[in-house]
Design an enzyme around this catalytic site. Structure first.
Site, PDB file in Angstrom:
ATOM      1  CB  THR A  14      -4.646   6.882   9.831  1.00  0.00           C
ATOM      2  OG1 THR A  14      -5.197   7.581   8.713  1.00  0.00           O
ATOM      3  CG2 THR A  14      -5.798   6.310  10.637  1.00  0.00           C
ATOM      4  N   PRO A  17     -10.480   9.509   9.238  1.00  0.00           N
ATOM      5  CG  PRO A  17     -12.236  11.044   9.336  1.00  0.00           C
ATOM      6  CD  PRO A  17     -10.798  10.910   8.947  1.00  0.00           C
ATOM      7  CE  LYS A  19      -5.903   5.840   5.683  1.00  0.00           C
ATOM      8  NZ  LYS A  19      -4.611   5.948   5.021  1.00  0.00           N
ATOM      9  CG  ASP A  75       1.685   5.589   2.125  1.00  0.00           C
ATOM     10  OD1 ASP A  75       1.109   6.559   2.635  1.00  0.00           O
ATOM     11  OD2 ASP A  75       2.325   5.672   1.063  1.00  0.00           O
ATOM     12  N   GLY A 156     -11.800   9.272  -1.617  1.00  0.00           N
ATOM     13  CA  GLY A 156     -10.698   9.188  -2.585  1.00  0.00           C
ATOM     14  C   GLY A 156     -11.170   8.858  -3.987  1.00  0.00           C
ATOM     15  CE1 TYR A 157      -7.143   9.612  -7.726  1.00  0.00           C
ATOM     16  CE2 TYR A 157      -6.391   8.803  -5.593  1.00  0.00           C
ATOM     17  CZ  TYR A 157      -6.239   9.651  -6.669  1.00  0.00           C
ATOM     18  OH  TYR A 157      -5.183  10.535  -6.702  1.00  0.00           O
ATOM     19  NE  ARG A 184      -8.302   1.522   4.162  1.00  0.00           N
ATOM     20  CZ  ARG A 184      -8.264   2.202   3.014  1.00  0.00           C
ATOM     21  NH1 ARG A 184      -7.126   2.553   2.486  1.00  0.00           N
ATOM     22  NH2 ARG A 184      -9.368   2.531   2.391  1.00  0.00           N
TER      23      ARG A 184
HETATM   24  P1  IMP Z   1      -3.271   6.825   2.159  1.00  0.00           P
HETATM   25  O1  IMP Z   1      -1.809   6.719   2.010  1.00  0.00           O
HETATM   26  O2  IMP Z   1      -3.884   5.549   2.636  1.00  0.00           O
HETATM   27  O3  IMP Z   1      -3.720   8.027   2.945  1.00  0.00           O
HETATM   28  O4  IMP Z   1      -3.899   7.003   0.717  1.00  0.00           O
HETATM   29  C1  IMP Z   1      -3.448   7.984  -0.173  1.00  0.00           C
HETATM   30  C2  IMP Z   1      -4.572   8.385  -1.070  1.00  0.00           C
HETATM   31  O5  IMP Z   1      -4.999   7.238  -1.823  1.00  0.00           O
HETATM   32  C3  IMP Z   1      -5.826   8.896  -0.370  1.00  0.00           C
HETATM   33  O6  IMP Z   1      -5.756  10.257  -0.132  1.00  0.00           O
HETATM   34  C4  IMP Z   1      -6.913   8.561  -1.362  1.00  0.00           C
HETATM   35  O7  IMP Z   1      -6.974   9.559  -2.364  1.00  0.00           O
HETATM   36  C5  IMP Z   1      -6.390   7.284  -1.992  1.00  0.00           C
HETATM   37  N1  IMP Z   1      -7.008   6.110  -1.335  1.00  0.00           N
HETATM   38  C6  IMP Z   1      -6.496   5.363  -0.325  1.00  0.00           C
HETATM   39  N2  IMP Z   1      -7.347   4.369  -0.001  1.00  0.00           N
HETATM   40  C7  IMP Z   1      -8.407   4.508  -0.812  1.00  0.00           C
HETATM   41  C8  IMP Z   1      -9.639   3.800  -0.940  1.00  0.00           C
HETATM   42  O8  IMP Z   1      -9.943   2.819  -0.239  1.00  0.00           O
HETATM   43  N3  IMP Z   1     -10.477   4.240  -1.882  1.00  0.00           N
HETATM   44  C9  IMP Z   1     -10.207   5.312  -2.685  1.00  0.00           C
HETATM   45  N4  IMP Z   1      -9.096   6.015  -2.590  1.00  0.00           N
HETATM   46  C10 IMP Z   1      -8.191   5.617  -1.661  1.00  0.00           C
END
Ligand code: IMP
Length: 198
Positions: A14, A17, A19, A75, A156-157, A184
């Site tokens: 990834t 940072p 995560k 993901d 993120g959200y 996660r």
């Molecule tokens: P990824 O595939 O884990 O990179 O996640 C894709 C997108 O989901 C990220 O760019 C965030 O917008 C959202 N996301 C993933 N994990 C979280 C979280 O723990 N909290 C809030 N948004 C998340």
């Protein structure tokens, strides 16, 4: 006779940072977690599929095949019931290419403005590749989407997502509090339990 204790090395594929920090905190010390930077990966890792599972596998296999090191990739998607599972696999770029977390939140709030059904879930899939063999681990956290932002932690959200059995958003939680219940974490706990029983 000499005994050597080798820490198992695993790359977490990834560039996020936040995560990496979250997951590093959960892993035992006998596992050496490496970043992409540690193994000199600077290119963008392909993510070309329409499902969370396929994207996780694609990322982990890309690193394994090119750099020949055991690794895992995750993901995640925010799946909103009233939006038929959107933004889902497109969570990172929901509001378009090069959009910000804020743009994505605005789009969700706009699309949900007439909806009383606020149910949503975060879903993480981790793909682990060890010696070429793939295993998948899933973590889900149910919750709901607020009509406005609350809190400034996380990413993120997080400011609009309230996990089930809580009255605050992920963005109002300290990292260790979020880590106890997050999607996660649930997926990584399954990964850790698998690694410990190998
Ligand atoms: P990824 O595939 O884990 O990179 O996640 C894709 C997108 O989901 C990220 O760019 C965030 O917008 C959202 N996301 C993933 N994990 C979280 C979280 O723990 N909290 C809030 N948004 C998340």
């Amino acid at each position: 006779m000499f005994f050597y204790a080798f820490a198992m090395k695993l790359v977490f594929a990834t560039n996020n940072p936040f995560k990496f920090r979250e997951i590093k905190e959960l892993l035992k010390s006998n596992l050496k977690l490496l970043t992409l930077k540690d193994i000199n990966v600077s290119e963008e890792i392909p993510e070309t599929h329409d499902t969370i599972e396929e994207n996780a596998v694609e990322k982990a296999q890309y690193i394994y095949n090119k750099y020949h090191i055991d690794c895992f990739a995750d993901d995640t998607g925010l799946e909103i019931e009233a939006l038929n599972g959107e933004p889902g696999v497109y969570s990172a770029r929901y509001a378009g290419k090069n959009c910000t977390f804020d743009d994505n939140i605005n789009k969700v709030l706009e699309n949900l403005k007439d909806s009383t059904n606020r149910r949503a879930r975060f879903r993480t899939v981790i793909a682990l590749v060890i010696k070429g063999k793939i295993n998948l681990f899933e973590g889900v956290v149910n919750g709901s989407i607020l009509t406005y932002r609350k809190g400034t932690n996380g990413f993120g959200y997080d400011p609009i997502f309230v996990p089930e059995n809580f009255e605050k958003t992920f963005a109002e939680m300290a990292l260790d509090e979020k880590n106890k219940v997050s999607h996660r974490t649930l997926a990584i706990k399954k990964l850790i339990s698998y690694l410990n029983n190998k």
